[in-house]
Design an enzyme around this catalytic site. Sequence first.
Site, PDB file in Angstrom:
ATOM      1  N   GLN A   1      34.709  48.530  39.772  1.00 28.77           N
ATOM      2  CA  GLN A   1      36.175  48.655  39.081  1.00 28.77           C
ATOM      3  C   GLN A   1      36.423  50.119  38.646  1.00 28.77           C
ATOM      4  O   GLN A   1      37.430  50.333  38.183  1.00 28.77           O
ATOM      5  CB  GLN A   1      36.138  47.645  37.781  1.00 28.77           C
TER       6      GLN A   1
ATOM      7  N   HIS B   1      40.704  49.029  40.933  1.00 33.24           N
ATOM      8  CA  HIS B   1      41.316  49.515  39.728  1.00 33.24           C
ATOM      9  C   HIS B   1      42.046  50.971  40.331  1.00 33.24           C
ATOM     10  O   HIS B   1      42.395  51.566  39.235  1.00 33.24           O
ATOM     11  CB  HIS B   1      40.768  49.609  38.516  1.00 33.24           C
TER      12      HIS B   1
END
Length: 228
Positions: free
Chosen positions: A91, A109
């Site tokens: 992430q 992300h």
Amino acid sequence: MDRITLSQYRRILFFTGAGMSAESGVPTYRGKGGVWKEYDYEEYACQKAFDRNPEKVLRFHELRRQAVLDCLPHEGHRVIAGIPGVKVITQNIDGMHQRAGSEGVIELHGTLWRLRCDRCRTVVEDHGKSYETLKCACGAWLRPDIIWFGDMLDPVVVRKAKRSVEECDLFISIGTSGTVWPAAGFPALAREWGAYCIEINPEPSGGREYHRTIAGNAGAVLPELFIF
Ligand code: OAD
């Protein structure tokens, strides 16, 4: 500590969050010293903020790039990069896994090191401390290619990540609070598909999807955990 013999597993997957980079000196998002404690995401990390004041948002991300470049990957990043055939879903937007030598990292992300133009769809790689340019050749502002609050994740990236989660037989989650979806659902998905699931975190979630929880810091635990 009970060590893990890696040869028992064929498809090993690490799933990392901000805690993975904490010992490198990159702040996490939540908790003490967290990015969202110091900065209001509505001012710096959403499309509305960018539309209101692109330069302010770009300068914030530039500061984050500078801070990350002043940090180095730690031994835990290197341990992960040294496992043959390993997969990494992160992430994190800081690129630390890649700097430690990991390849094919799935960045759920996005990344601090890429910009995009939402007008003409140009994508620009940019790796320096300062942005080479803030504007696209078409004249529009370039936007950090990061999932901000309220953004949809790239469905192609999510599909690829889910496939890796479903295929793995050892799933190791490190340094995530498990609060942001769809990433937060990956440990349960891995368990559902039959992987042995481990959590490494000084403040473990204690989630029932984990077969084993190791309360400790990534940089301290990882170098001790595996028998190659
Ligand atoms: P958080 O900041 O929410 O959580 C960090 C986790 O790391 C916490 O559970 C800590 O206990 C743990 N931790 C701290 N130090 C650690 C260490 N040395 N070793 C292992 N674990 C440690 O970060 P994320 O879960 O990654 O989104 O946050 C998810 C998303 O929320 C981020 O990707 C970001 C944020 O908004 C975007 O940037 C799009």
